[in-house]
Design an enzyme around this catalytic site. Structure first.
Site, short mmCIF file in Angstrom:
data_model
loop_
_atom_site.label_atom_id
_atom_site.label_comp_id
_atom_site.label_asym_id
_atom_site.label_seq_id
_atom_site.Cartn_x
_atom_site.Cartn_y
_atom_site.Cartn_z
N ALA A 1 55.28 19.50 50.07
CA ALA A 1 55.29 19.13 51.43
C ALA A 1 53.93 18.99 51.87
O ALA A 1 52.92 19.48 51.31
CB ALA A 1 55.79 20.68 52.37
N LYS A 2 53.98 17.58 52.84
CA LYS A 2 52.67 17.44 53.30
C LYS A 2 52.55 17.98 54.43
O LYS A 2 53.14 17.34 55.62
CB LYS A 2 52.88 15.78 53.29
CG LYS A 2 51.53 15.29 53.77
CD LYS A 2 51.56 13.82 53.33
CE LYS A 2 50.08 13.04 53.84
NZ LYS A 2 49.16 13.41 53.07
N ALA A 3 51.94 19.02 54.69
CA ALA A 3 52.13 20.07 55.77
C ALA A 3 50.60 20.36 56.11
O ALA A 3 49.52 20.51 55.64
CB ALA A 3 52.60 21.40 55.39
N SER B 1 59.68 17.18 53.65
CA SER B 1 58.69 18.15 53.93
C SER B 1 59.14 19.31 55.13
O SER B 1 58.96 20.50 55.00
CB SER B 1 57.55 17.75 54.62
OG SER B 1 56.56 16.78 53.58
N TYR C 1 46.09 21.46 54.39
CA TYR C 1 45.14 20.75 54.26
C TYR C 1 43.70 21.53 54.39
O TYR C 1 42.49 21.08 54.45
CB TYR C 1 45.21 19.58 55.36
CG TYR C 1 45.88 18.30 54.64
CD1 TYR C 1 45.30 17.56 53.64
CD2 TYR C 1 47.44 18.47 54.51
CE1 TYR C 1 46.15 16.57 52.90
CE2 TYR C 1 47.96 17.59 53.49
CZ TYR C 1 47.23 16.69 52.91
OH TYR C 1 48.22 15.87 52.15
#
Ligand code: PPE
Length: 292
Positions: free
Chosen positions: A145-147, A51, A151
């Site tokens: 990407a877990k950004a 990420s 969210y």
């Protein structure tokens, strides 16, 4: 190790202003032999680093160091089962969108976290509502990407669904095909065959991957393909997967009952396989456990 009340950041923390931070969520389970293990810890830390790569953020620690640190947080807090949240963010210093000099900070926290979508969700299933918010276009933000900032899309969808009395939102992609939940991947079952959207505009979930492997191992066909929302309506079974959500059955979508309205046989079998894997009861999936 920093006590809870002292684990603070400056108000000019760059990532707080612009949302450019990357994070992970991992669960620790107590195995049948009494030891605790991070479920797929290696894969989560790998995704954290990746990420960062996607967003041009170099995390100043190696995968192994981060894993060891996460395990240490669990040990020191004497948590047999918990959720672990590693986050990498830009600290204070320069402000502005063009700032490049701020240090990358990494924090790892852990706390006990029960059923993600409510107490009865895993047993009885949840009710979904298709969101008016569309899952972001992969050329706007970065689905792999877990950004943190990304969210906002999920949070707005979740607010809308819950305000209207549903348990969770179902987001469609920009073309109108089913994408994922606000914090879960989605699977549908019809005539014994399982389908899940490809990783075009969704987070490639690590639970999603585990579930696909376990279904394959049980001789159940799983296809990755795009499908519209009405394919969900006429499914025999629907379930969602995620670290926090684990394997959560879906009993209703847009006010239409799914199957019998109770968790179906493949969903229940999968929940059993998932429990066995995370408790260290299935030798095939032993390598998924990182003992703390
Ligand atoms: N899609 C999204 C958008 C997502 O946030 C998650 C995880 C998943 C799919 C499933 O991914 P995986 O955990 O690798 O199987 N959501 C995390 C955040 C939960 C939160 O509210 O915070 C999680 O489950 O940890």
């Amino acid at each position: 190790m920093v006590p809870y009340d002292e684990a603070n950041v400056h108000v000019l923390t760059h990532s707080l202003h612009y949302g450019l931070a990357v994070f992970e969520g991992m669960r620790v389970y107590r195995c049948v032999d009494g030891r605790s293990a991070i479920f797929r810890g290696r894969e989560h830390i790998r995704r954290l680093i990746e990420s960062g790569l996607i967003l041009e953020m170099k995390i100043p620690y190696a995968q192994e160091e981060l894993l060891k640190a996460a395990a240490e947080v669990v040990r020191v807090n004497r948590l047999a089962e918990c959720y672990i949240r590693p986050i990498a963010f830009y600290g204070e210093g320069e402000m502005g969108l063009s700032a490049r000099g701020n240090k990358v900070r990494v924090a790892i926290a852990a706390w006990p976290w029960g059923a993600y979508l409510g107490e009865d969700s895993v047993k009885l299933g949840v009710r979904l509502k298709t969101s008016s918010f569309v899952r972001f276009h992969p050329n706007s933000l970065m689905p792999h990407a877990k950004a943190s900032g990304q969210y906002i899309n999920s949070i707005l969808a979740g607010y809308e669904a819950r305000r209207n009395g549903y348990d969770e939102a179902l987001l469609l992609d920009v073309q109108g095909y089913v994408a994922e939940g606000s914090g879960e991947n989605i699977f549908i079952v019809r005539d014994g065959k399982v389908r899940t959207p490809p990783v075009n505009s969704i987070l490639p979930g690590i639970t999603r991957d585990a579930v696909m492997r376990m279904l394959h191992g049980a001789g159940i066909e799983v296809r990755e393909e795009l499908f519209p929302r009405d394919a969900v309506y006429i499914s025999d079974e629907v379930f969602m997967t995620g670290t926090a959500a684990e394997v959560t059955p879906v009993r209703e979508v847009d006010d239409r009952q799914i199957g019998s309205g109770r968790p179906g046989p493949i969903t229940v079998k999968l929940q059993e396989m998932f429990q066995a894997a995370l408790k260290g009861q299935d030798a095939r999936y032993q390598e998924w456990l990182y003992y703390v």
